[in-house]
Structure formats: C-alpha cells, structure tokens
Scaffold this motif. Sequence first.
Motif, PDB file in Angstrom:
ATOM      1  N   LEU A  73       2.998   6.440   2.031  1.00  0.00           N
ATOM      2  CA  LEU A  73       3.666   8.018   1.286  1.00  0.00           C
ATOM      3  C   LEU A  73       2.626   8.995   2.019  1.00  0.00           C
ATOM      4  O   LEU A  73       3.158   9.890   2.405  1.00  0.00           O
ATOM      5  CB  LEU A  73       3.476   7.974   0.007  1.00  0.00           C
ATOM      6  CG  LEU A  73       4.705   7.407  -0.812  1.00  0.00           C
ATOM      7  CD1 LEU A  73       4.366   7.235  -2.407  1.00  0.00           C
ATOM      8  CD2 LEU A  73       5.965   7.965  -0.531  1.00  0.00           C
ATOM      9  N   GLU A  74       1.309   8.761   2.253  1.00  0.00           N
ATOM     10  CA  GLU A  74       0.657   9.847   2.724  1.00  0.00           C
ATOM     11  C   GLU A  74       0.659   9.719   4.210  1.00  0.00           C
ATOM     12  O   GLU A  74       0.824  10.970   4.971  1.00  0.00           O
ATOM     13  CB  GLU A  74      -1.227   9.545   2.755  1.00  0.00           C
ATOM     14  CG  GLU A  74      -2.193  10.307   3.202  1.00  0.00           C
ATOM     15  CD  GLU A  74      -3.352   9.909   2.978  1.00  0.00           C
ATOM     16  OE1 GLU A  74      -4.515  10.642   3.378  1.00  0.00           O
ATOM     17  OE2 GLU A  74      -3.755   8.840   2.423  1.00  0.00           O
ATOM     18  N   LEU A  75       1.052   8.526   4.766  1.00  0.00           N
ATOM     19  CA  LEU A  75       1.332   8.553   6.178  1.00  0.00           C
ATOM     20  C   LEU A  75       2.773   9.683   6.534  1.00  0.00           C
ATOM     21  O   LEU A  75       2.826  10.240   7.459  1.00  0.00           O
ATOM     22  CB  LEU A  75       1.866   7.216   6.705  1.00  0.00           C
ATOM     23  CG  LEU A  75       1.784   6.703   8.242  1.00  0.00           C
ATOM     24  CD1 LEU A  75       0.347   7.193   8.774  1.00  0.00           C
ATOM     25  CD2 LEU A  75       2.078   5.587   8.508  1.00  0.00           C
ATOM     26  N   GLY A  95       3.957  12.031   4.555  1.00  0.00           N
ATOM     27  CA  GLY A  95       3.673  13.421   4.406  1.00  0.00           C
ATOM     28  C   GLY A  95       5.008  14.224   3.794  1.00  0.00           C
ATOM     29  O   GLY A  95       5.645  13.684   2.960  1.00  0.00           O
ATOM     30  N   ASP A  96       5.046  15.385   3.949  1.00  0.00           N
ATOM     31  CA  ASP A  96       6.193  16.250   3.409  1.00  0.00           C
ATOM     32  C   ASP A  96       7.391  16.004   4.469  1.00  0.00           C
ATOM     33  O   ASP A  96       8.301  16.894   3.979  1.00  0.00           O
ATOM     34  CB  ASP A  96       5.763  17.655   3.404  1.00  0.00           C
ATOM     35  CG  ASP A  96       4.549  17.792   2.719  1.00  0.00           C
ATOM     36  OD1 ASP A  96       4.469  16.880   1.577  1.00  0.00           O
ATOM     37  OD2 ASP A  96       3.743  18.586   2.663  1.00  0.00           O
ATOM     38  N   PRO A 121       0.954   4.125  -1.729  1.00  0.00           N
ATOM     39  CA  PRO A 121       0.364   5.485  -1.582  1.00  0.00           C
ATOM     40  C   PRO A 121      -0.285   5.741  -0.269  1.00  0.00           C
ATOM     41  O   PRO A 121       0.036   6.821   0.220  1.00  0.00           O
ATOM     42  CB  PRO A 121      -0.804   5.455  -2.447  1.00  0.00           C
ATOM     43  CG  PRO A 121      -0.791   4.283  -3.547  1.00  0.00           C
ATOM     44  CD  PRO A 121       0.353   3.357  -2.583  1.00  0.00           C
ATOM     45  N   ARG A 122      -0.691   4.805   0.366  1.00  0.00           N
ATOM     46  CA  ARG A 122      -0.878   5.182   1.986  1.00  0.00           C
ATOM     47  C   ARG A 122       0.279   5.299   2.747  1.00  0.00           C
ATOM     48  O   ARG A 122       0.063   6.039   3.596  1.00  0.00           O
ATOM     49  CB  ARG A 122      -1.819   3.845   2.435  1.00  0.00           C
ATOM     50  CG  ARG A 122      -2.192   4.023   3.923  1.00  0.00           C
ATOM     51  CD  ARG A 122      -3.164   2.777   4.338  1.00  0.00           C
ATOM     52  NE  ARG A 122      -3.844   2.903   5.866  1.00  0.00           N
ATOM     53  CZ  ARG A 122      -4.042   2.148   6.533  1.00  0.00           C
ATOM     54  NH1 ARG A 122      -3.983   0.742   6.222  1.00  0.00           N
ATOM     55  NH2 ARG A 122      -4.682   2.282   7.641  1.00  0.00           N
ATOM     56  N   GLU A 159       0.870  -1.235  -0.033  1.00  0.00           N
ATOM     57  CA  GLU A 159      -0.056  -0.054   0.077  1.00  0.00           C
ATOM     58  C   GLU A 159       1.078   1.189   0.260  1.00  0.00           C
ATOM     59  O   GLU A 159       0.805   1.960   0.744  1.00  0.00           O
ATOM     60  CB  GLU A 159      -1.085   0.187   1.295  1.00  0.00           C
ATOM     61  CG  GLU A 159      -1.853  -1.371   1.105  1.00  0.00           C
ATOM     62  CD  GLU A 159      -2.989  -0.895   2.132  1.00  0.00           C
ATOM     63  OE1 GLU A 159      -3.392   0.306   2.452  1.00  0.00           O
ATOM     64  OE2 GLU A 159      -3.253  -2.014   2.683  1.00  0.00           O
ATOM     65  N   THR A 174      10.840   9.027  -2.446  1.00  0.00           N
ATOM     66  CA  THR A 174      11.407   9.832  -1.285  1.00  0.00           C
ATOM     67  C   THR A 174      12.649   9.793  -1.517  1.00  0.00           C
ATOM     68  O   THR A 174      13.510  10.666  -0.796  1.00  0.00           O
ATOM     69  CB  THR A 174      11.090   8.924   0.084  1.00  0.00           C
ATOM     70  OG1 THR A 174      11.764   7.770  -0.103  1.00  0.00           O
ATOM     71  CG2 THR A 174       9.467   8.929   0.146  1.00  0.00           C
TER      72      THR A 174
END
Length: 217
Positions: free
Chosen positions: A59-61, A63-64, A56-57, A54, A90
């Motif tokens: 990567l969302e976790l 963040g920046d 995308p999940r 997962e 990343t």
Amino acid sequence: MGYTGTVEVGGKAEVRELDGLTITKVAVGPYDNNAYLLRCTATGEQLLIDAANEGPRLLELIGDAPLARIVTTHRHQDHWMALAELVEATGAPVVAHPFDAEALPVPVAEPAEHGSTVQVGEASLDVIHLRGHTPGSIALLYAGDDRPHLFTGDSLFPGGVGNTWGDEGRFKQLLTDVTERVFDPLPDTTWFYPGHGKDSTLGRERPSIPEWWNRGW
C-alpha cells in the motif's frame, strides 16, 4: 545504477522506466515473492501483479495514485496473502483466470482468458494462459516498448518452467504452452519477470529448452 531486477525481502524496490509504462519490482516475505506495480506514464493509473504479502508495504508502494486493478497470476496462496487487505483498502477489482478464481479469497471481477487484454491507463497487457503449474496460471505481455516485457508468475523462471511436482502430464502441458505461446512467437530480446527471484530474457533461456525436456522438470 540502472535496473537489474535483483530485489530481496526487506530491501529496496527496483524501478524500470519503459515507453508508456513504469515497472516497480519488490520482494516480500516470507516466501521471497515478487510483486510488480505497473504505472501508465500517460495517466498515472496503476496495476498490481500479485498481492503476495506485506500488505502495508504494498500500500505504501501504491501511494495515492489510483489502482485500477490487481492481477493474480495463479491460485497458490503465497501469491495472494495480501489480496483481501489490498482490495479492502483500494477497492480495486481482481483479475484472474476463471480456472483459478475459486481458490482466491475474494471474488474475481474481471476474468482473464487466453488472448484477452488487461488495461492500465493507456497501456495494454495481453493475457497468455500457461497450463500446468496450476490450471489457471497466466502471464501478462506488454509489447508497447522497444522490446516485449513478460510477467510470468510461477510458469517460467531462469533455468526452467514452474514446479509440476513430478507429474509428467502437467510438465508436458506447461513446457508445451511455454514453448508454443511464449518462446515461439516472442523474440530473444523479450525480458521476463517471474514470481520469485531474478529476471531473465528469452534469448538467454531458449538454448536450454531441449535440456528442460530431457530432465523432465
């Protein structure tokens, strides 16, 4: 409600604030793997343990905030199915034991040997090599809190050590390493975070070690 360590695929992450480190635990499918995002509270730098799936999940976790490195606890594919995707997104270097490095889909930039350390900001994680589940399985120990915190991959779970597929030699090696390198030096208060399922403490599991030896798995 405080941290429980109970997560499920598609569910919310669990967050735990320690002295110097924040732990975010999430479960990803299809094999109900745990991934752990560690963030240094002093610098904001982050480290991911097991880019299981997962992408995308995860990567969302993340963040920046900067991702300093990705640690892969061992060679089994369910623990690195999103690894290449996260490295590409990343640029984070991959950390793993040399014995399992060749099985990974991307090069290992930082080999993790027994007794070495892995940094995330100002926080240090000690590498513990636990042979048996795979040749290069590792655990990571954070000792900067009021109790130790240990990320065990698939080498130690509530109720026993990881799968050694009926191989007597591998089972003996794994339980010996877990006993001598985890249970013997660390206190009962040590909280551990496995590669699948719920967390536990060494104190909760320690009385069962003779039973594990007797049953052979």
